[in-house]
Every structure is written in C-alpha cells, then in structure tokens.
Design a protein around this motif. Structure first.
Motif, PDB file in Angstrom:
ATOM      1  N   LYS A  16      47.380  38.644  44.046  1.00  0.00           N
ATOM      2  CA  LYS A  16      46.834  39.829  44.717  1.00  0.00           C
ATOM      3  C   LYS A  16      45.634  40.379  43.945  1.00  0.00           C
ATOM      4  N   VAL A  17      45.758  40.410  42.606  1.00  0.00           N
ATOM      5  CA  VAL A  17      44.652  40.883  41.775  1.00  0.00           C
ATOM      6  C   VAL A  17      43.447  39.962  41.925  1.00  0.00           C
ATOM      7  N   LEU A  18      43.705  38.650  41.907  1.00  0.00           N
ATOM      8  CA  LEU A  18      42.603  37.696  42.028  1.00  0.00           C
ATOM      9  C   LEU A  18      41.877  37.854  43.355  1.00  0.00           C
ATOM     10  N   LEU A  19      42.626  38.067  44.429  1.00  0.00           N
ATOM     11  CA  LEU A  19      41.995  38.242  45.735  1.00  0.00           C
ATOM     12  C   LEU A  19      41.138  39.508  45.768  1.00  0.00           C
ATOM     13  N   GLU A  20      41.558  40.526  45.043  1.00  0.00           N
ATOM     14  CA  GLU A  20      40.725  41.737  44.962  1.00  0.00           C
ATOM     15  C   GLU A  20      39.419  41.427  44.226  1.00  0.00           C
ATOM     16  N   LEU A  21      39.500  40.595  43.198  1.00  0.00           N
ATOM     17  CA  LEU A  21      38.295  40.194  42.477  1.00  0.00           C
ATOM     18  C   LEU A  21      37.396  39.333  43.369  1.00  0.00           C
ATOM     19  N   VAL A  22      38.012  38.420  44.114  1.00  0.00           N
ATOM     20  CA  VAL A  22      37.255  37.553  45.020  1.00  0.00           C
ATOM     21  C   VAL A  22      36.473  38.379  46.034  1.00  0.00           C
ATOM     22  N   ALA A  23      37.082  39.424  46.536  1.00  0.00           N
ATOM     23  CA  ALA A  23      36.439  40.261  47.556  1.00  0.00           C
ATOM     24  C   ALA A  23      35.154  40.892  47.043  1.00  0.00           C
ATOM     25  N   LYS A  24      35.049  41.080  45.733  1.00  0.00           N
ATOM     26  CA  LYS A  24      33.881  41.725  45.147  1.00  0.00           C
ATOM     27  C   LYS A  24      32.922  40.731  44.491  1.00  0.00           C
ATOM     28  N   ALA A  25      33.305  39.465  44.426  1.00  0.00           N
ATOM     29  CA  ALA A  25      32.518  38.475  43.693  1.00  0.00           C
ATOM     30  C   ALA A  25      31.420  37.860  44.555  1.00  0.00           C
ATOM     31  N   ASP A  26      30.412  37.366  43.890  1.00  0.00           N
ATOM     32  CA  ASP A  26      29.353  36.591  44.545  1.00  0.00           C
ATOM     33  C   ASP A  26      29.593  35.090  44.407  1.00  0.00           C
ATOM     34  N   ILE A  27      30.156  34.692  43.267  1.00  0.00           N
ATOM     35  CA  ILE A  27      30.289  33.279  42.915  1.00  0.00           C
ATOM     36  C   ILE A  27      31.668  33.048  42.309  1.00  0.00           C
TER      37      ILE A  27
ATOM     38  N   GLN B  22      40.606  39.930  26.399  1.00  0.00           N
ATOM     39  CA  GLN B  22      39.966  41.093  25.786  1.00  0.00           C
ATOM     40  C   GLN B  22      39.591  42.171  26.802  1.00  0.00           C
ATOM     41  N   HIS B  23      39.239  41.756  28.015  1.00  0.00           N
ATOM     42  CA  HIS B  23      38.715  42.717  28.989  1.00  0.00           C
ATOM     43  C   HIS B  23      39.648  42.920  30.184  1.00  0.00           C
ATOM     44  N   THR B  24      40.912  42.517  30.042  1.00  0.00           N
ATOM     45  CA  THR B  24      41.835  42.612  31.176  1.00  0.00           C
ATOM     46  C   THR B  24      41.938  44.039  31.707  1.00  0.00           C
ATOM     47  N   GLU B  25      42.227  44.980  30.836  1.00  0.00           N
ATOM     48  CA  GLU B  25      42.401  46.362  31.287  1.00  0.00           C
ATOM     49  C   GLU B  25      41.099  46.930  31.848  1.00  0.00           C
ATOM     50  N   GLN B  26      39.996  46.573  31.234  1.00  0.00           N
ATOM     51  CA  GLN B  26      38.702  47.070  31.703  1.00  0.00           C
ATOM     52  C   GLN B  26      38.405  46.587  33.118  1.00  0.00           C
ATOM     53  N   VAL B  27      38.574  45.274  33.354  1.00  0.00           N
ATOM     54  CA  VAL B  27      38.256  44.707  34.665  1.00  0.00           C
ATOM     55  C   VAL B  27      39.215  45.224  35.733  1.00  0.00           C
ATOM     56  N   LEU B  28      40.509  45.289  35.391  1.00  0.00           N
ATOM     57  CA  LEU B  28      41.466  45.805  36.369  1.00  0.00           C
ATOM     58  C   LEU B  28      41.216  47.272  36.674  1.00  0.00           C
ATOM     59  N   GLY B  29      40.797  48.022  35.671  1.00  0.00           N
ATOM     60  CA  GLY B  29      40.460  49.424  35.904  1.00  0.00           C
ATOM     61  C   GLY B  29      39.293  49.566  36.862  1.00  0.00           C
ATOM     62  N   GLU B  30      38.338  48.627  36.795  1.00  0.00           N
ATOM     63  CA  GLU B  30      37.195  48.663  37.712  1.00  0.00           C
ATOM     64  C   GLU B  30      37.614  48.391  39.153  1.00  0.00           C
ATOM     65  N   LEU B  31      38.759  47.734  39.315  1.00  0.00           N
ATOM     66  CA  LEU B  31      39.294  47.507  40.659  1.00  0.00           C
ATOM     67  C   LEU B  31      40.068  48.717  41.177  1.00  0.00           C
ATOM     68  N   GLY B  32      40.204  49.746  40.335  1.00  0.00           N
ATOM     69  CA  GLY B  32      40.952  50.932  40.730  1.00  0.00           C
ATOM     70  C   GLY B  32      42.430  50.842  40.424  1.00  0.00           C
ATOM     71  N   ILE B  33      42.839  49.852  39.623  1.00  0.00           N
ATOM     72  CA  ILE B  33      44.248  49.703  39.259  1.00  0.00           C
ATOM     73  C   ILE B  33      44.552  50.629  38.077  1.00  0.00           C
ATOM     74  N   ASP B  34      45.541  51.487  38.229  1.00  0.00           N
ATOM     75  CA  ASP B  34      45.808  52.481  37.193  1.00  0.00           C
ATOM     76  C   ASP B  34      46.582  51.879  36.024  1.00  0.00           C
ATOM     77  N   ALA B  35      46.653  52.634  34.938  1.00  0.00           N
ATOM     78  CA  ALA B  35      47.257  52.155  33.694  1.00  0.00           C
ATOM     79  C   ALA B  35      48.731  51.807  33.871  1.00  0.00           C
ATOM     80  N   GLN B  36      49.438  52.586  34.676  1.00  0.00           N
ATOM     81  CA  GLN B  36      50.866  52.327  34.888  1.00  0.00           C
ATOM     82  C   GLN B  36      51.069  50.998  35.608  1.00  0.00           C
TER      83      GLN B  36
END
Length: 405
Positions: A87-98, A380-394
């Motif tokens: 589900k997380v990957l599909l959210e990334l795909v929706a915003k990706a160019d490549i 290293q950037h897992t929390e940062q990237v997921l936060g950019e998707l609007g996924i909260d810390a919990q």
C-alpha cells in the motif's frame, strides 16, 4: 535539490550495479531518487566486501562496492510482499515520475507491481525494467550476471591474449562493464521517455537487457564480422584495425602507444630514430601496417626498450603522437589532469565523517552536479519519505512493528 532533473521523482527498486548505476546518474542530474530496500538486508552490495567503510566511530558498516553507485539517493526500507508495505509503495508510485527495477522477468507481476498494473495507478509513470535477457525470447526467465553476459555476448572471446601465447585464453574486463553500459543505456532511454511524455502525457515501459547491451557494445568488432564474415579473435591489448595500437615494454615498465593515423606514425618513427620506417611500403599506411603487424611490432619494440616510461611520454607530448603510462588506480587519482577535472570528490556524511568518491564525468555550465548527499545508510530516510506521504508517526511505528518497513 537542484539540477537539470529538479522535481523529478524516481523510485529505485534495483540493486547491485546496472540499475543503481542508472539511478545514480538520475540523482546526479538532480532527481529525487528514493531507493527502496529490503528491511534488515538492503542492497546486496552492502555486504560485498571487504573492503568495508568504517563509520566515524571506527565501526565497519557497508562495503565499498555499495558506495560506487548510490550517492545522491534517499533510502527507505519497505517489504512490499506484505499488504501494508505494498500500500505504501503504491502511494509512492502515484507520485513518482520514474520507476527502475531489476527483478527477474515476471518477478514483480505476482505482487501486482508490473508495468501494466502500475500504469493504472499512474499513467504517466516511466517504468524501466533491467534484466539479463529481456522480457521476450527463449532466455527471458534466466538470471543474468555481468560475467556471464560478457561470456555469452562475445566480449570474452575478443578479450585476452591469443591461445598461442603464454597466459592466452578468454578474459573478462576488470570492472563489470556490461552492468555499467546497461545503466548508461537505461538512463538514455529513461530521459528519452521523459521527453516523450512531455509530448504525449503518457508514460511507457522500457525493457533493457544486459545481453542486448553487450551485443550492441561490440561496436566495430560486430561490424567487422557482419560486413566481412570474418570472426574476430583475441589480440591481447592490440587493436584489430589499427597498428601500432598496443602496450610496449620500455626500459622501466610499459606504455600504451596509440597511433591513430599515418601522420602520428611518421612523427613517432622520426622520434624513435626510425624515420625511414614510415616510408617503407610495408608500413606507410595503416592498412599496410595491419597486414604486416608481425614484422613491424618487433622492430618498434626494440626501440621502445631504449627509453624509460617518462622519456617516451614526454617525447610524445613534444612530437605529437599518443603515448601514455599504464597507471595503477592510485596513480590515476594522483594524475594532475584527473585532479584538475575534479574526478575525486569529498562528500560530507554524518555517519562516516566524509567520503572520498568518484565524481560524475558530466560537466554542466548551467545546472552543475552537487555532491551534498552521500550514499544513504539502510532505511535512513524511511520516516522522512513516509511523512511526506502524510503517514503519521503512530502509523509508521505500526508499520515497523509489522515488519512492513
């Protein structure tokens, strides 16, 4: 980030070398490259050592191999075989160019992550698949590695000394050149597709195979065969179509003499005290020198032994013929021209203090490459990237406990 591809988002689902080499090029050009890695393990090359690179505290961490192809990226850990991870990957795909991947043919289809599936999520997605043998043909399902492809694609048949000399036999090239060339071809294809999207608004699938790249990169050797019917063989470091174009032993080592035309040959002969040789009908043209290489090369070797490496290299500069030392890698980075071209860069790192890395050979006047982001540590950037998707810390913590990230 800045650069020619500023604002372009790349999902890097590749590992080892060909895919990461391509995505590192895109990162150098300014794209935001998100490297998606397996939790707890990551890219295979993180373990391909020694040598390993020590942290600032002296603790060995990732292998040096990993650092050659992953600068400028952000790393997240994600298990897309789990529903939560997918589900997380599909959210990334929706915003990706490549998206760049190098899974075995069909490896991602069973997870619904093949191009046809993801194009429904993001029709503008440019999806580049890198495999050993491509997505069609009888070998499509076989795994492919660089050395195997060097063998099957003909490169090893023309690399190495002939069977008739000591040490003769097929050789692979000293670096994984097929992987590197594949990464470069993949980058070219991705950039072309990115431009095509500006015309059509649609993404597309790119199928790049190591074997195809190796066959294409046979270059003049392939043309020699296809147009003459003669199968090329091994000539060591000599050239099949140019003479003299090979290493020669000097008084204190070896140099590479690379004579590209008749004017250079004449200049070399005059410098070597062999002026009449350039007028000899056996050697006056390159075609004649190729036909009579067995007579010419021993004559030249006699003269080359009379001077040192430095003497020959200086004479070459003064008299206009190509000749250079056969440098070890330490001498490459000590070379004043390599230093002037800034081919070694120091990249700051919180984990490693600083890193000495090889720079990109691409030089831009308007959108220069910036070396500010070192190869990332695993996740290293897992929390940062997921936060950019609007996924909260919990929710991120829940994903961690489930092993999805």
């Amino acid at each position: 980030m800045s650069g020619a591809l500023n604002g372009v988002v790349v999902l890097d689902l590749s590992r080892i070398l060909a895919g990461p080499w391509s995505t590192q090029n895109l990162a150098d050009l300014g794209a935001d490259v998100i490297k998606v890695e397996r939790p707890g393990k990551g890219d295979d090359t993180r373990a391909w050592g020694p040598p390993f690179v020590n942290t600032a505290e002296g603790e060995p961490r990732d292998a040096a191999y990993y650092f050659c192809a992953n600068r400028g990226k952000r790393s997240i850990t994600l298990d897309f075989t789990q529903p939560e991870g997918k589900k997380v990957l599909l959210e990334l795909v929706a915003k990706a160019d490549i998206l760049v991947e190098n899974y075995k043919f069909g490896g991602l289809k069973k997870y619904g992550l093949d191009y046809n599936s993801l194009a429904k999520v993001n029709p503008r997605l440019i999806y580049c698949s890198i495999t050993g043998f491509g997505h069609t043909g009888p070998y499509a399902e076989r795994p492919g590695y660089d050395a195997l492809i060097q063998a099957m694609g003909g490169l090893m048949s023309i690399t190495g000394e002939p069977d008739t000399v000591p040490g003769g036999g097929p050789q692979k090239v000293g670096v994984a050149v097929v992987d590197i060339l594949t990464g470069l071809y993949a980058t070219s294809a991705i950039l072309a597709a990115l431009y095509a999207r500006t015309q059509t608004g649609q993404g597309q699938h790119i199928d790049v195979a190591l074997l195809d790249v190796q066959v294409a990169s046979l270059a003049n050797q392939a043309s020699n065969y296809l147009l003459s019917g003669k199968v090329p063989g091994r000539l060591g470091s000599a050239h099949p179509s140019i003479v003299p174009y090979q290493p020669f032993q000097c008084a204190d080592g070896y140099v590479m003499l690379a004579i590209g035309n008749d004017t250079q040959f004449k200049a070399f002969c005059e410098t070597a005290g062999y002026g009449g040789l350039a007028e000899d009908e056996r050697f006056s043209t390159n075609a004649q020198r190729v036909a009579n290489r067995d007579q010419l090369v021993p004559l030249l070797q006699e003269r080359m032994l009379l001077k040192t490496i430095d003497q020959w290299c200086q004479l070459a500069i003064e008299n206009g013929f190509p000749c250079g030392p056969i440098n070890t890698i330490d001498r490459v980075f000590e070379d004043p021209h390599v230093q002037a071209r800034n081919m070694r860069v120091e990249v700051p790192s919180e984990t490693y203090g600083s890193l000495n890395l090889v720079a990109s050979p691409m030089k831009f006047s308007g959108t220069p490459i910036e070396y500010t982001t070192p190869p990332p540590t695993l996740g290293q950037h897992t929390e940062q990237v997921l936060g950019e998707l609007g996924i909260d810390a919990q929710t991120i913590e829940s994903l961690k406990k489930a092993g999805a990230v």
